[in-house]
Design an enzyme around this catalytic site. Structure first.
Site, PDB file in Angstrom:
ATOM      1  N   HIS A 248      68.355  44.219  33.673  1.00 59.35           N
ATOM      2  CA  HIS A 248      66.933  44.298  33.345  1.00 59.35           C
ATOM      3  C   HIS A 248      66.370  45.551  33.976  1.00 59.35           C
ATOM      4  O   HIS A 248      66.633  45.887  35.120  1.00 59.35           O
ATOM      5  CB  HIS A 248      66.189  43.023  33.756  1.00 59.35           C
ATOM      6  CG  HIS A 248      65.799  42.878  35.188  1.00 59.35           C
ATOM      7  ND1 HIS A 248      64.705  43.533  35.726  1.00 59.35           N
ATOM      8  CD2 HIS A 248      66.323  42.136  36.177  1.00 59.35           C
ATOM      9  CE1 HIS A 248      64.564  43.181  36.989  1.00 59.35           C
ATOM     10  NE2 HIS A 248      65.541  42.343  37.297  1.00 59.35           N
ATOM     11  N   GLU A 298      62.121  41.149  31.983  1.00 60.95           N
ATOM     12  CA  GLU A 298      62.815  40.107  32.750  1.00 60.95           C
ATOM     13  C   GLU A 298      61.895  39.480  33.776  1.00 60.95           C
ATOM     14  O   GLU A 298      61.916  38.266  34.004  1.00 60.95           O
ATOM     15  CB  GLU A 298      64.040  40.704  33.439  1.00 60.95           C
ATOM     16  CG  GLU A 298      64.962  39.666  34.100  1.00 60.95           C
ATOM     17  CD  GLU A 298      64.630  39.376  35.565  1.00 60.95           C
ATOM     18  OE1 GLU A 298      65.309  38.532  36.164  1.00 60.95           O
ATOM     19  OE2 GLU A 298      63.688  39.984  36.113  1.00 60.95           O
ATOM     20  N   GLU A 299      61.098  40.336  34.408  1.00 63.94           N
ATOM     21  CA  GLU A 299      60.287  39.867  35.526  1.00 63.94           C
ATOM     22  C   GLU A 299      59.137  38.955  35.121  1.00 63.94           C
ATOM     23  O   GLU A 299      58.485  38.371  35.978  1.00 63.94           O
ATOM     24  CB  GLU A 299      59.741  41.066  36.315  1.00 63.94           C
ATOM     25  CG  GLU A 299      60.808  41.905  37.010  1.00 63.94           C
ATOM     26  CD  GLU A 299      61.459  41.190  38.185  1.00 63.94           C
ATOM     27  OE1 GLU A 299      61.133  40.006  38.415  1.00 63.94           O
ATOM     28  OE2 GLU A 299      62.300  41.809  38.857  1.00 63.94           O
ATOM     29  N   HIS A 426      60.006  42.004  45.416  1.00 66.34           N
ATOM     30  CA  HIS A 426      58.773  41.984  44.628  1.00 66.34           C
ATOM     31  C   HIS A 426      57.585  42.589  45.365  1.00 66.34           C
ATOM     32  O   HIS A 426      56.441  42.204  45.125  1.00 66.34           O
ATOM     33  CB  HIS A 426      58.446  40.552  44.179  1.00 66.34           C
ATOM     34  CG  HIS A 426      59.325  40.071  43.059  1.00 66.34           C
ATOM     35  ND1 HIS A 426      59.144  38.858  42.445  1.00 66.34           N
ATOM     36  CD2 HIS A 426      60.397  40.642  42.452  1.00 66.34           C
ATOM     37  CE1 HIS A 426      60.066  38.708  41.499  1.00 66.34           C
ATOM     38  NE2 HIS A 426      60.833  39.773  41.486  1.00 66.34           N
TER      39      HIS A 426
END
Length: 468
Positions: A248, A298-299, A426
């Site tokens: 990703h 993806e996130e 993150h």
């Protein structure tokens, strides 16, 4: 590290490579680089996604007031509480309430109408999103999802509460265990604890895309899908490779995502370049077609890989794909060597997944390196592949995310016990400085070895069916 540096430079104005900021620039960089190799059929696969934005980052409100005294406590956003993904907007005030039982049944929420529901994030056998929707449907004004004691050291969750494309509409906050306990304790002292919450959010539709690069040779009925990959560029030059790879390419909005997942995307890209050169020079024969896939979005819910797989299902093409190799976060600073445990896969693909697991185990054992077996949780892009009804075997590596390293793991791998595997997970600090190059090199060797093994198999599907 050239690709990693390029991806960091391509971060948007806010330092992110998320779908709404710097992702398109990253995707075009990858697309053009793959085209220039001349060794692949490179395409963009477009799809629409819903993007969530916190319109007042750092300024959302959560406070508690003892109604009988007027004493108020303000809590800190992103430290004690967070606005969870796809939370609704609102300015609400109400008393605190608690669902009955484990919160997994609509019947547990009879007493939450016109209140702020405080819910255990982990309880029961349902998702936190299920609990939030149960509370909303029962008339709750807002939801607070708190960590439990086992996860007391973790920051408040920012996970997505979107479910089946249905808007939650009310504010949904994540809370630390300490904050949850503070609210519970305060509610035990007074019947008039008043909670005030203010959020301002937005959900918009964006068009984005996956970058797909199929090798021009190899068996197209036993395709190998690889990714996400997070490895050390310097460690894999000259290693013969053959496989289907993917990663990703997007990051979270908070930062550039160089470990998660610029590192994987960069290695994935370099492996594609190397494979093209090896084929051109006649140094390798690709017996099974390789797909280098760079997933978008993806996130925000594995949306790119999920769309890719849904199109395979629609076109009745899943049987053409032999395996998905997934390398998600293999450069974590406080790393472990994790291998996805194929024994946890569904019965229809368990043997194949166990065979893949054994290949990684063999590599680490040959190098006298410790490793851990990690369960398939569905958190990464292998999830849509191994899902029931799809049943494409998968395997891969993982060096840890927001979880805490145990004392036993510290003795094996060094680093720090009771600290996150990736303290910048993150966050804005997930830059090139967040890359553990030693871990990258070790995981790169494993990824390259397994990839070559599978690409050169004469009858790949039969090989995977042999119990390890």
């Amino acid at each position: 590290m050239d690709h990693l540096q390029a991806l960091q430079k391509l971060s948007g104005s806010n330092g992110s490579r998320s779908v709404a900021t710097g992702y398109n620039e990253s995707a075009e960089y990858v697309y053009q680089t793959l085209v220039e190799t001349g060794g692949f059929n490179v395409t963009r696969q477009y799809f629409n996604v819903l993007i969530f934005e916190d319109l007042i980052p750092g300024q959302s409100v959560l406070n508690a007031t003892f109604g009988d005294t007027g004493y108020a406590v303000n809590f800190l956003q992103d430290v004690e509480f967070s606005v969870m993904g796809y939370s609704g907007s609102g300015a609400v005030t109400g008393n605190l309430s608690f669902p009955e039982g484990d919160g997994c049944s609509s019947g547990n929420y009879d007493k939450v109408n016109k209140t702020i529901a405080l819910i255990d994030y982990y309880s029961g056998n349902c998702s936190f999103a299920d609990k939030a929707y149960h509370a909303k449907d029962a008339g709750a004004l807002a939801v607070i999802l708190m960590r439990d004691e086992e996860h007391a050291a973790l920051s408040p969750s920012r996970s997505r509460v979107r479910k089946n494309d249905k808007e939650i509409e009310i504010p949904v906050l994540g809370a630390t265990y300490a904050l949850g306990q503070e609210l519970i304790g305060a509610s035990n002292l007074t019947d008039n604890l008043v909670i005030n919450i203010v959020t301002k959010t937005k959900t918009s539709t964006y068009t984005t895309y996956n970058v797909l690069a199929y090798s021009l040779t190899g068996n197209t009925s036993a395709i190998i899908v690889v990714g996400p990959l997070r490895l050390c560029i310097h460690c894999i030059w000259g290693v013969p490779l053959s496989s289907k790879m993917g990663s990703h390419l997007d990051s979270v909005p908070a930062g550039p995502g160089i470990n998660d997942n610029g590192s994987g995307s960069s290695v994935n890209l370099q492996l594609a370049i190397l494979l093209a050169e090896l084929i051109k020079n006649g140094d390798i024969k690709v017996k099974n077609q390789v797909l280098f896939a760079f997933w978008g979005a993806e996130e925000i819910g594995l949306l790119g890989s999920d769309y890719f797989v849904s199109e395979l299902v629609k076109d009745n093409m899943t049987s053409n794909y032999a395996v998905n190799l997934n390398y998600d976060m293999v450069a974590s600073p406080n790393f472990i060597r994790g291998i996805y445990n194929g024994s946890g896969a569904g019965s229809k693909i368990r043997t194949q997944c166990e065979t893949i697991t054994k290949l990684y185990e063999d590599y680490f054992e040959e190098n006298a390196w410790s490793y851990e077996l990690e369960e398939f949780t569905g958190r990464s892009d292998y999830g849509p592949f191994i899902a029931s009804g799809v049943n494409i075997p998968a395997g891969g590596l993982f060096t840890g995310a927001e979880g805490l390293k145990s004392e036993e793991e510290r003795k094996k791998y060094g680093g720090f016990a009771n600290a996150q595997y990736d303290p910048c997970y993150h966050l804005a600090c997930d830059t090139i400085d967040n890359i553990n190059q030693a871990a990258l090199g070790q995981m790169a060797g494993a990824a390259a070895t397994v990839l070559q093994n599978l690409v050169e198999r004469e009858d790949l599907k039969q090989y995977l069916l042999k119990a390890p």
